[in-house]
Write a protein that holds these residues in place. Structure first.
Motif, PDB file in Angstrom:
ATOM      1  N   THR A 118       0.574  -1.162   0.099  1.00  0.00           N
ATOM      2  CA  THR A 118      -0.009  -0.001   0.087  1.00  0.00           C
ATOM      3  C   THR A 118       0.909   1.089  -0.075  1.00  0.00           C
ATOM      4  OG1 THR A 118      -1.656  -1.067   1.068  1.00  0.00           O
ATOM      5  CG2 THR A 118      -1.900   1.390   1.073  1.00  0.00           C
ATOM      6  N   ALA A 119       1.729   1.348   0.917  1.00  0.00           N
ATOM      7  CA  ALA A 119       2.915   2.486   0.794  1.00  0.00           C
ATOM      8  C   ALA A 119       3.401   2.685  -0.505  1.00  0.00           C
ATOM      9  CB  ALA A 119       3.939   2.229   1.831  1.00  0.00           C
ATOM     10  N   SER A 120       3.937   1.428  -1.241  1.00  0.00           N
ATOM     11  CA  SER A 120       4.362   1.711  -2.276  1.00  0.00           C
ATOM     12  C   SER A 120       3.471   2.229  -3.394  1.00  0.00           C
ATOM     13  CB  SER A 120       4.951   0.270  -2.796  1.00  0.00           C
ATOM     14  OG  SER A 120       5.628   0.449  -4.109  1.00  0.00           O
ATOM     15  N   ILE A 121       2.233   1.483  -3.694  1.00  0.00           N
ATOM     16  CA  ILE A 121       1.324   2.251  -4.286  1.00  0.00           C
ATOM     17  C   ILE A 121       1.081   3.745  -4.325  1.00  0.00           C
ATOM     18  CG2 ILE A 121      -1.437   2.233  -5.014  1.00  0.00           C
ATOM     19  CD1 ILE A 121      -1.085  -0.889  -4.284  1.00  0.00           C
ATOM     20  N   ASP A 122       1.032   3.821  -2.720  1.00  0.00           N
ATOM     21  CA  ASP A 122       0.638   5.458  -2.623  1.00  0.00           C
ATOM     22  C   ASP A 122       1.993   6.447  -3.208  1.00  0.00           C
ATOM     23  OD1 ASP A 122      -1.509   4.625  -1.472  1.00  0.00           O
ATOM     24  OD2 ASP A 122      -1.024   4.871   0.718  1.00  0.00           O
ATOM     25  N   SER A 123       3.209   6.068  -2.987  1.00  0.00           N
ATOM     26  CA  SER A 123       4.209   6.573  -3.527  1.00  0.00           C
ATOM     27  C   SER A 123       4.572   6.679  -4.983  1.00  0.00           C
ATOM     28  CB  SER A 123       5.509   6.185  -2.505  1.00  0.00           C
ATOM     29  OG  SER A 123       5.934   5.022  -3.233  1.00  0.00           O
ATOM     30  N   LEU A 124       4.045   5.470  -5.654  1.00  0.00           N
ATOM     31  CA  LEU A 124       4.240   5.601  -6.945  1.00  0.00           C
ATOM     32  C   LEU A 124       3.078   6.512  -7.854  1.00  0.00           C
ATOM     33  CD1 LEU A 124       5.798   4.377  -9.522  1.00  0.00           C
ATOM     34  CD2 LEU A 124       4.268   2.472  -9.171  1.00  0.00           C
ATOM     35  N   LEU A 136       1.027   8.190 -10.489  1.00  0.00           N
ATOM     36  CA  LEU A 136       0.489   7.386 -11.869  1.00  0.00           C
ATOM     37  C   LEU A 136       0.824   8.635 -12.853  1.00  0.00           C
ATOM     38  CD1 LEU A 136      -0.232   5.173 -13.710  1.00  0.00           C
ATOM     39  CD2 LEU A 136      -2.518   5.706 -13.012  1.00  0.00           C
ATOM     40  N   PRO A 137       0.127   9.744 -12.735  1.00  0.00           N
ATOM     41  CA  PRO A 137       0.223  10.719 -13.802  1.00  0.00           C
ATOM     42  C   PRO A 137       1.533  11.253 -13.896  1.00  0.00           C
ATOM     43  CG  PRO A 137      -1.400  11.368 -12.080  1.00  0.00           C
ATOM     44  CD  PRO A 137      -0.601  10.052 -11.666  1.00  0.00           C
ATOM     45  N   SER A 138       2.008  11.583 -15.134  1.00  0.00           N
ATOM     46  CA  SER A 138       3.394  12.425 -15.433  1.00  0.00           C
ATOM     47  C   SER A 138       2.926  13.823 -15.292  1.00  0.00           C
ATOM     48  CB  SER A 138       4.003  11.975 -16.579  1.00  0.00           C
ATOM     49  OG  SER A 138       3.375  12.391 -17.709  1.00  0.00           O
ATOM     50  N   ALA A 139       3.971  14.840 -15.575  1.00  0.00           N
ATOM     51  CA  ALA A 139       3.602  16.097 -15.642  1.00  0.00           C
ATOM     52  C   ALA A 139       2.791  16.556 -16.726  1.00  0.00           C
ATOM     53  CB  ALA A 139       4.867  16.837 -15.840  1.00  0.00           C
ATOM     54  N   SER A 140       2.590  15.543 -17.844  1.00  0.00           N
ATOM     55  CA  SER A 140       1.943  15.959 -18.885  1.00  0.00           C
ATOM     56  C   SER A 140       0.345  15.479 -18.674  1.00  0.00           C
ATOM     57  CB  SER A 140       2.359  15.229 -20.453  1.00  0.00           C
ATOM     58  OG  SER A 140       2.223  13.758 -19.862  1.00  0.00           O
ATOM     59  N   GLY A 141       0.052  14.785 -17.606  1.00  0.00           N
ATOM     60  CA  GLY A 141      -1.072  14.309 -17.252  1.00  0.00           C
ATOM     61  C   GLY A 141      -1.256  12.836 -18.024  1.00  0.00           C
ATOM     62  N   VAL A 142      -0.438  12.494 -18.547  1.00  0.00           N
ATOM     63  CA  VAL A 142      -0.452  11.007 -19.141  1.00  0.00           C
ATOM     64  C   VAL A 142       0.126  10.187 -18.331  1.00  0.00           C
ATOM     65  CG1 VAL A 142      -0.247   9.649 -21.296  1.00  0.00           C
ATOM     66  CG2 VAL A 142      -0.564  12.312 -21.540  1.00  0.00           C
ATOM     67  N   ALA A 143      -0.440   8.932 -18.278  1.00  0.00           N
ATOM     68  CA  ALA A 143       0.054   7.703 -17.623  1.00  0.00           C
ATOM     69  C   ALA A 143       1.282   7.231 -18.223  1.00  0.00           C
ATOM     70  CB  ALA A 143      -1.126   6.860 -17.418  1.00  0.00           C
ATOM     71  N   ASP A 144       2.297   7.036 -17.343  1.00  0.00           N
ATOM     72  CA  ASP A 144       3.612   6.263 -17.882  1.00  0.00           C
ATOM     73  C   ASP A 144       3.409   5.095 -17.854  1.00  0.00           C
ATOM     74  OD1 ASP A 144       6.280   5.620 -18.424  1.00  0.00           O
ATOM     75  OD2 ASP A 144       6.659   5.673 -16.064  1.00  0.00           O
ATOM     76  N   PRO A 145       3.333   4.246 -18.954  1.00  0.00           N
ATOM     77  CA  PRO A 145       3.142   2.858 -19.049  1.00  0.00           C
ATOM     78  C   PRO A 145       3.885   1.955 -18.183  1.00  0.00           C
ATOM     79  CG  PRO A 145       3.850   3.921 -21.289  1.00  0.00           C
ATOM     80  CD  PRO A 145       3.878   4.921 -20.175  1.00  0.00           C
ATOM     81  N   GLU A 146       5.434   2.321 -17.830  1.00  0.00           N
ATOM     82  CA  GLU A 146       6.006   1.531 -16.787  1.00  0.00           C
ATOM     83  C   GLU A 146       5.258   1.707 -15.476  1.00  0.00           C
ATOM     84  OE1 GLU A 146      10.379   1.126 -14.629  1.00  0.00           O
ATOM     85  OE2 GLU A 146      10.279   2.593 -16.263  1.00  0.00           O
ATOM     86  N   SER A 147       4.838   3.025 -14.959  1.00  0.00           N
ATOM     87  CA  SER A 147       4.247   3.223 -13.733  1.00  0.00           C
ATOM     88  C   SER A 147       2.811   2.573 -13.712  1.00  0.00           C
ATOM     89  CB  SER A 147       3.711   4.576 -13.489  1.00  0.00           C
ATOM     90  OG  SER A 147       5.040   5.312 -13.403  1.00  0.00           O
ATOM     91  N   THR A 148       2.050   2.238 -14.971  1.00  0.00           N
ATOM     92  CA  THR A 148       0.873   1.565 -15.025  1.00  0.00           C
ATOM     93  C   THR A 148       1.208   0.059 -14.670  1.00  0.00           C
ATOM     94  OG1 THR A 148       0.110   3.244 -16.270  1.00  0.00           O
ATOM     95  CG2 THR A 148      -1.069   1.112 -16.585  1.00  0.00           C
ATOM     96  N   ARG A 149       2.065  -0.360 -15.383  1.00  0.00           N
ATOM     97  CA  ARG A 149       2.616  -1.872 -15.259  1.00  0.00           C
ATOM     98  C   ARG A 149       2.882  -1.998 -13.752  1.00  0.00           C
ATOM     99  NH1 ARG A 149       4.784  -1.643 -19.913  1.00  0.00           N
ATOM    100  NH2 ARG A 149       6.734  -0.789 -19.267  1.00  0.00           N
ATOM    101  N   GLU A 150       3.774  -1.245 -13.139  1.00  0.00           N
ATOM    102  CA  GLU A 150       3.996  -1.570 -11.847  1.00  0.00           C
ATOM    103  C   GLU A 150       2.826  -1.448 -10.912  1.00  0.00           C
ATOM    104  OE1 GLU A 150       7.074  -2.703 -10.711  1.00  0.00           O
ATOM    105  OE2 GLU A 150       7.948  -2.732 -12.661  1.00  0.00           O
ATOM    106  N   LEU A 151       2.134  -0.569 -11.081  1.00  0.00           N
ATOM    107  CA  LEU A 151       0.924  -0.518 -10.351  1.00  0.00           C
ATOM    108  C   LEU A 151       0.221  -1.807 -10.519  1.00  0.00           C
ATOM    109  CD1 LEU A 151      -0.131   3.251 -10.467  1.00  0.00           C
ATOM    110  CD2 LEU A 151       0.470   2.053  -8.642  1.00  0.00           C
ATOM    111  N   SER A 152      -0.011  -2.071 -11.438  1.00  0.00           N
ATOM    112  CA  SER A 152      -0.762  -3.460 -11.608  1.00  0.00           C
ATOM    113  C   SER A 152      -0.136  -4.436 -10.973  1.00  0.00           C
ATOM    114  CB  SER A 152      -0.939  -3.794 -13.075  1.00  0.00           C
ATOM    115  OG  SER A 152       0.242  -4.027 -13.820  1.00  0.00           O
TER     116      SER A 152
END
Length: 85
Positions: A46-52, A54-70
């Motif tokens: 949960t702490a890892s999820i909270d600290s990662l 998802l949105p980048s500065a552009s507001g678009v989700a980073d594919p690596e972050s999305t994968r890691e969150l899953s």
């Protein structure tokens, strides 16, 4: 079992100005899971999820972050399932 207090303590003991990375927290969750310490694993994931973030500065989700969150959500779900048995 690790408590929120111990997790916060571990995160703040990393050194002044050095925040624990989401990868470090994920690793601690993995280690807790291997030891059948499901409550601690859930808290670390949960702490890892909270600290990662998802949105980048552009507001678009980073594919690596999305994968890691899953992966993190799946790991946390597995710990919840195992804890309920």
């Amino acid at each position: 079992a690790a408590s929120a207090v111990s997790i916060v303590g571990a995160m703040s003991s990393q050194g002044e100005g050095e925040a624990m990375s989401w990868k470090d927290m994920k690793q601690l969750g993995n280690e807790a899971f291997k030891k059948n310490d499901n409550a601690s694993a859930i808290e670390w994931y949960t702490a890892s999820i909270d600290s990662l973030s998802l949105p980048s500065a552009s507001g678009v989700a980073d594919p690596e972050s999305t994968r890691e969150l899953s992966v993190l959500f799946s790991n946390r779900a597995a710990a919840h399932i195992r804890a309920s048995r």
